[in-house]
Design a protein around this motif. Structure first.
Motif, PDB file in Angstrom:
ATOM      1  N   ALA B  91       0.816  -1.210   0.000  1.00  0.00           N
ATOM      2  CA  ALA B  91       0.000   0.000   0.000  1.00  0.00           C
ATOM      3  C   ALA B  91       0.849   1.259   0.000  1.00  0.00           C
ATOM      4  CB  ALA B  91      -0.925   0.002   1.210  1.00  0.00           C
ATOM      5  N   GLN B 102       2.209  -8.412  -7.113  1.00  0.00           N
ATOM      6  CA  GLN B 102       0.760  -8.263  -7.111  1.00  0.00           C
ATOM      7  C   GLN B 102       0.087  -9.334  -7.974  1.00  0.00           C
ATOM      8  OE1 GLN B 102       0.267  -4.156  -7.763  1.00  0.00           O
ATOM      9  NE2 GLN B 102      -1.132  -3.946  -6.052  1.00  0.00           N
ATOM     10  N   ARG B 168      -5.074  -7.942  -0.677  1.00  0.00           N
ATOM     11  CA  ARG B 168      -5.942  -7.168  -1.559  1.00  0.00           C
ATOM     12  C   ARG B 168      -6.889  -6.273  -0.766  1.00  0.00           C
ATOM     13  NH1 ARG B 168      -6.094  -9.458  -7.106  1.00  0.00           N
ATOM     14  NH2 ARG B 168      -3.839  -9.581  -7.355  1.00  0.00           N
ATOM     15  N   ASP B 172      -5.581  -2.619  -0.478  1.00  0.00           N
ATOM     16  CA  ASP B 172      -6.295  -1.648  -1.302  1.00  0.00           C
ATOM     17  C   ASP B 172      -6.816  -0.496  -0.457  1.00  0.00           C
ATOM     18  OD1 ASP B 172      -5.983  -2.650  -3.767  1.00  0.00           O
ATOM     19  OD2 ASP B 172      -8.133  -2.767  -4.208  1.00  0.00           O
ATOM     20  N   ALA B 175      -3.943   1.606   0.680  1.00  0.00           N
ATOM     21  CA  ALA B 175      -3.333   2.399  -0.391  1.00  0.00           C
ATOM     22  C   ALA B 175      -4.135   3.670  -0.658  1.00  0.00           C
ATOM     23  CB  ALA B 175      -3.234   1.573  -1.666  1.00  0.00           C
ATOM     24  N   HIS B 176      -5.437   3.580  -0.468  1.00  0.00           N
ATOM     25  CA  HIS B 176      -6.271   4.740  -0.769  1.00  0.00           C
ATOM     26  C   HIS B 176      -6.531   5.609   0.445  1.00  0.00           C
ATOM     27  CE1 HIS B 176      -6.962   3.608  -4.884  1.00  0.00           C
ATOM     28  NE2 HIS B 176      -7.157   2.375  -4.479  1.00  0.00           N
ATOM     29  N   ARG B 288      -3.916   6.133  -5.616  1.00  0.00           N
ATOM     30  CA  ARG B 288      -2.697   5.479  -5.173  1.00  0.00           C
ATOM     31  C   ARG B 288      -1.434   6.319  -5.331  1.00  0.00           C
ATOM     32  NH1 ARG B 288      -1.937  -0.020  -4.821  1.00  0.00           N
ATOM     33  NH2 ARG B 288      -3.895  -1.140  -4.779  1.00  0.00           N
ATOM     34  N   ASP B 576     -11.882  -1.856 -10.620  1.00  0.00           N
ATOM     35  CA  ASP B 576     -11.752  -2.915  -9.618  1.00  0.00           C
ATOM     36  C   ASP B 576     -13.131  -3.371  -9.192  1.00  0.00           C
ATOM     37  OD1 ASP B 576      -9.053  -2.908  -9.613  1.00  0.00           O
ATOM     38  OD2 ASP B 576      -8.885  -1.458  -7.982  1.00  0.00           O
TER      39      ASP B 576
END
Lengths: 347, 580
Positions: B91, B102, B168, B172, B175-176, B288, B576
């Protein structure tokens, strides 16, 4: 050397792009300095470096005559207010403001006192228990300000603190923030791309462009004497005309599309001539005259911006709205005093 | 209601028409079997108590229950232990080879359990690489490492399987997550650990609990891994249902166990769904690229390097071992006991084509490949035929607020997902008890297995189609029309490209799920029509180097097909789309 912040020849690159290329400036204790510039000029990067959240590639950042090199952000004792406020969504207003005080391990009674004090300062005395997600934009901004002020930071950095707000609210908050910072004698670095904000709040302005300092001066001086064409353009002065300047018995004479203009102070050779948009009148005051035809006008509230064509050159002028507004197609005679209205840059 | 002079049906009537086929399917092949299981588990037999009470009071079943729970807790904890640092790394940092990590980390999750079991067997089993190497080194004939039939085999395979979920789901979200929040904490005097403890972890809590719950549900109902890698000593509820049905023919107890398991997974699923809703909490989420850093100092580089090596090692070694082992033959030299001569060979693959008397089948094993692909093709057709109308109904926007369509969708949406929360073996059992006798006797019909596969694939198909259908807002069509596209062009330029990809994705999901499905298939497949996973299981539980080699060869083929399928999905997926 006096106490405060000093940046000496800072370099910082991201990949191949140079974000800061040799930036130096000071912020004296108790002073409010605005870091002004277009987006992408390196303002936010400068804040990140001072905060310690990023490391400079070269150069020194000095606080009270000691280098900050190697000191992690949480030990610097600085505050940073983000443009998006970065309020902790899982805490209420009280816990947000208390965060820094708790990190400093103050006794809970003291935390409470300081939080209430900070919230009162920003005009939100009864907001302790509120959920930050339910606050309006202006309220969030105040909570963020209270949170960064509560730990009494040595230096408070504000990154476009009013950027996310609508115009009316922004204008009101400019004055409030300015009052709060001045009353606290808070040393502050205020980042903005908006000259009005910078002028309203700061004692001095550092104008930044493409990673370099363009000019450092007081708001008045910056506006009256932009030191470069970039500075002039950034401040909205677009009337730049190519010309040639010659020395003529004790003074100078500039020849350009606007005709011949005599100046007492200038530089010789090829120059760019700036005609300030707000220093021209229609009443015949001043020693210089220009004839032109109105091609466009746009109403801007207090002023009216009129585009005039003079010898095939388009020039823009701001006239007070209180006067009758010249209509499109109308022939005008513009008058100005060259010492007030003209500035010359080496081309 | 009257437009262009035509009488229009109320909009909810249209919705009901779309719902009819999917609902009928779920009713007959999901709810009806479940009701049958329920009935059996409460029906008094010769004893005075219902099978449910009987099961709960049995010592051995209590043991199974206990094992199921604690292995699930332990597996989940270990998965988080590896997954969370991995999620943080993925992340917050940008490093060379990240895309590879990944991509690779996605593979295990979609691999059929039997392939994973075979892969670990090829690495650490008695005939696996590690033991072969040690035997050659120590000059013994006994494999020194006992991995198969041990608890650690189960745990490692579970971690292998589920780390991706944590990477994941949490990665995810992480990361955001606005990096300014952490930076704000640092500026307010928090050190890195305090930032993690007071800001990052609390904000990640919903994502972490959601990931943990999902992992828990998966390992709680683990079947293939336990059956193949755990051996006879270990049984989860899922394995016990299988044993009670196929070995002991004790359908009432099996039914009772299914009900117990169903209640557990249902409760976990409900909690999970609630948690996932919290993920939509209005945090300020950022793209990201604003949130990632390069590894800057040596300490970070070493730690990150070790973690990446560990992740890659865990994720790739077993699969590489599987593929390599399926092409390698070991032979003892004459008069010697230790294995020495290794040679590259295609024998195991060739052997798949041959029908040998001594093999488990009296038909060539390649037949299993044919059966699997036929089943998969039927599954794709069924799943799309049923999933498309359901997805279409779900994606319809009601023009008025609080229209009946919203209510219908709100009630039916979770219903579609029910098969996800039901274990495969339970579904197989349901088919056995419900569809093996009048009024619906499909025991002899080859359609039974694809029907079960469709049930498993259905939620995935709906989940991949709905967002695509929803993305075709009337605005897009209007925009195209305004720019001068006639209706046919609108269909060609807007509708087809947008749904076409989604349909391929959904079809690929259905296809790979059907190919790899083992739990339900193991219960209902007929001996003369084995699927690839069933064949792998039979081969791997038989002695002999040839059987072992064929199991690995079949697993390698299945792995390749599944991986190719996932590649298609990854390439074609629009944005996604959450497949969990």
């Amino acid at each position: 050397m006096e106490n405060g912040l000093r940046l000496i020849n800072i370099y910082k690159s991201f990949g191949d792009t140079c974000a800061l290329c040799g930036v130096s400036f000071d912020v004296a204790q108790g002073e409010i300095v605005a870091l002004l510039g277009p987006s992408g000029c390196g303002k936010s990067t400068t804040l990140m470096l001072i905060a310690g959240l990023e490391m400079p590639d070269q150069g020194d950042i000095i606080w009270n005559n000691e280098s900050l090199d190697g000191i992690p952000p949480h030990q610097r004792g600085f505050g940073l207010m983000f443009q998006d406020y970065a309020l902790f969504p899982h805490m209420n207003v009280f816990d947000n403001v208390a965060f820094g005080l708790r990190m400093a391990r103050l006794p809970e009674a003291e935390v409470k006192r300081r939080v209430n004090e900070a919230l009162a300062l920003v005009g939100l005395p009864d907001f302790s228990r509120r959920d930050v997600l339910n606050l309006s934009g202006g309220e969030q901004q105040r909570v963020a300000l209270a949170r960064s002020l509560a730990p009494h930071p040595y230096l408070l950095m504000l990154d476009e603190p009013l950027g996310a707000l609508d115009r009316t609210l922004r204008e009101r908050l400019i004055w409030e923030v300015s009052d709060i910072l001045h009353n606290l004698h808070q040393t502050a670095l205020y980042v903005t791309h908006d000259q009005e904000e910078a002028f309203a709040i700061s004692d001095r302005v550092v104008l930044l462009n493409a990673g370099k300092v363009e000019q450092i001066s007081t708001p008045q001086m910056l506006y009256r004497q932009p030191a470069s064409m970039f500075a002039a353009r950034f401040l909205g002065m677009d009337n730049l005309v190519k010309g040639v300047c010659r020395r003529v018995n004790g003074g100078y004479e500039v020849e350009s599309d606007l005709g011949k203009i005599s100046l007492s102070n200038s530089v010789e050779g090829n120059i760019m001539l700036l005609l300030r948009p707000d220093a021209v009148n229609l009443d015949g005051r001043g020693s210089c005259r220009l004839d032109g035809r109105v091609v466009k006008h746009s109403f801007r509230g207090n002023t009216c911006r009129v585009t005039v064509i003079v010898n095939q050159t388009l020039l823009k002028f701001d006239f007070p709205s209180s006067q009758p507004i010249p209509q499109v197609g109308e022939e005008l005679q513009l008058s100005f005093d060259p010492h007030e209205a003209i500035q010359v840059f080496q081309d | 209601m009257h437009r262009n002079g035509k009488l229009k049906l109320p909009s909810w009537a249209g919705a009901l028409v779309l719902w009819a086929a999917p609902l009928a399917f779920l009713g007959v092949f999901y709810l009806y079997p479940l009701v049958n299981i329920l009935k059996i588990s409460f029906t008094h037999s010769d004893r005075a108590v219902s099978p449910l009470i009987q099961a709960l009071s049995s010592r051995s079943i209590q043991h199974v229950l206990w094992f199921t729970v604690w292995q699930a807790i332990l597996s989940t904890a270990l998965t988080l232990l590896l997954g969370l640092p991995g999620a943080y790394l993925m992340a917050r940092y940008d490093f060379r080879g990240k895309a590879l990590v990944q991509a690779l980390s996605g593979i295990p999750f979609v691999l059929p359990t039997l392939v994973v079991a075979a892969a670990f067997n090829a690495l650490l089993g008695p005939r696996g690489w590690v033991n072969l190497a040690l035997m050659a080194l120590l000059k013994t004939t006994q494999p020194p490492v006992t991995f198969v039939n041990s608890l650690s085999a189960i745990l490692i395979a579970h971690v292998f399987y589920n780390t991706t979920i944590v990477l994941r789901l949490v990665g995810d979200f992480w990361a955001h997550l606005d990096p300014h929040l952490g930076q704000a904490a640092r500026m307010l005097g928090a050190n890195k650990w305090q930032e993690l403890r007071y800001v990052s972890l609390p904000l990640l809590a919903p994502a972490i609990t959601a990931a943990a719950l999902l992992v828990f549900i998966f390992v709680f109902t683990s079947f293939g891994v336990i059956l193949v890698l755990g051996g006879p000593r270990f049984a989860t509820l899922e394995v016990e249902i299988y044993n009670q049905t196929l070995s002991l023919f004790n359908l009432p107890i099996a039914a009772a166990l299914s009900i117990i398991q169903l209640i557990c997974t249902l409760v976990f699923s409900i909690i999970y769904t609630r948690r996932v809703k919290h993920l939509a909490r209005p945090l300020s989420l950022h793209p990201r690229r604003y949130t990632q850093h390069k590894l800057s100092n040596w300490r970070e580089k070493i730690l990150a390097g070790a973690l990446i090596a560990l992740l890659l090692g865990l994720l790739t070694t077993p699969l590489a071992a599987l593929a390599a082992r399926s092409f390698t033959r070991f032979e003892a030299e004459r008069g010697q006991h230790t294995l020495v001569n290794a040679s590259v060979t295609l024998d195991f693959y060739k052997e798949l084509l041959i029908n040998r008397r001594q093999s488990v089948f009296y038909i060539p094993p390649v037949r299993a490949i044919g059966v699997s692909f036929s089943y998969a093709a039927i599954t794709v057709i069924l799943a799309l035929a049923l999933g498309f109308p359901a997805a279409w109904a779900l994606s319809r926007d009601s023009k008025e607020q609080k229209s009946p369509i919203d209510y219908i969708n709100q009630i039916l949406d979770p219903l579609l997902m029910l098969p996800l929360g039901t274990s495969a073996v339970t579904m197989g059992l349901g088919f056995l008890v419900a569809l093996g006798r009048p009024p619906l006797d499909l025991r002899a019909s080859p359609i039974l297995v694809p029907l079960a596969h469709t049930l498993v694939a259905f939620p995935f198909v709906v989940r991949s189609l709905t967002p695509a259908l929803r993305s075709i807002r009337p605005r897009l069509r209007q925009a195209a029309a305004v720019m001068g596209a006639p209706p046919l062009q609108v269909l060609r330029q807007i509708d087809l490209p947008l749904t076409g990809r989604a349909i391929i994705v959904a079809a690929t999901f259905a296809f790979t799920i059907s190919l790899g499905e083992f739990g339900a298939t193991a219960m209902i497949s007929r001996p003369e029509f084995p699927t690839i996973p069933v064949a792998i299981y039979r081969f791997i539980s038989q002695p002999g180097a040839l059987n072992y080699g064929q199991a690995l060869a079949l697993s390698t083929i299945l792995m390749a097909v599944t991986a190719a399928g996932m590649l298609v999905i990854e390439r074609l997926r629009i944005a996604d789309i959450g497949e969990f």
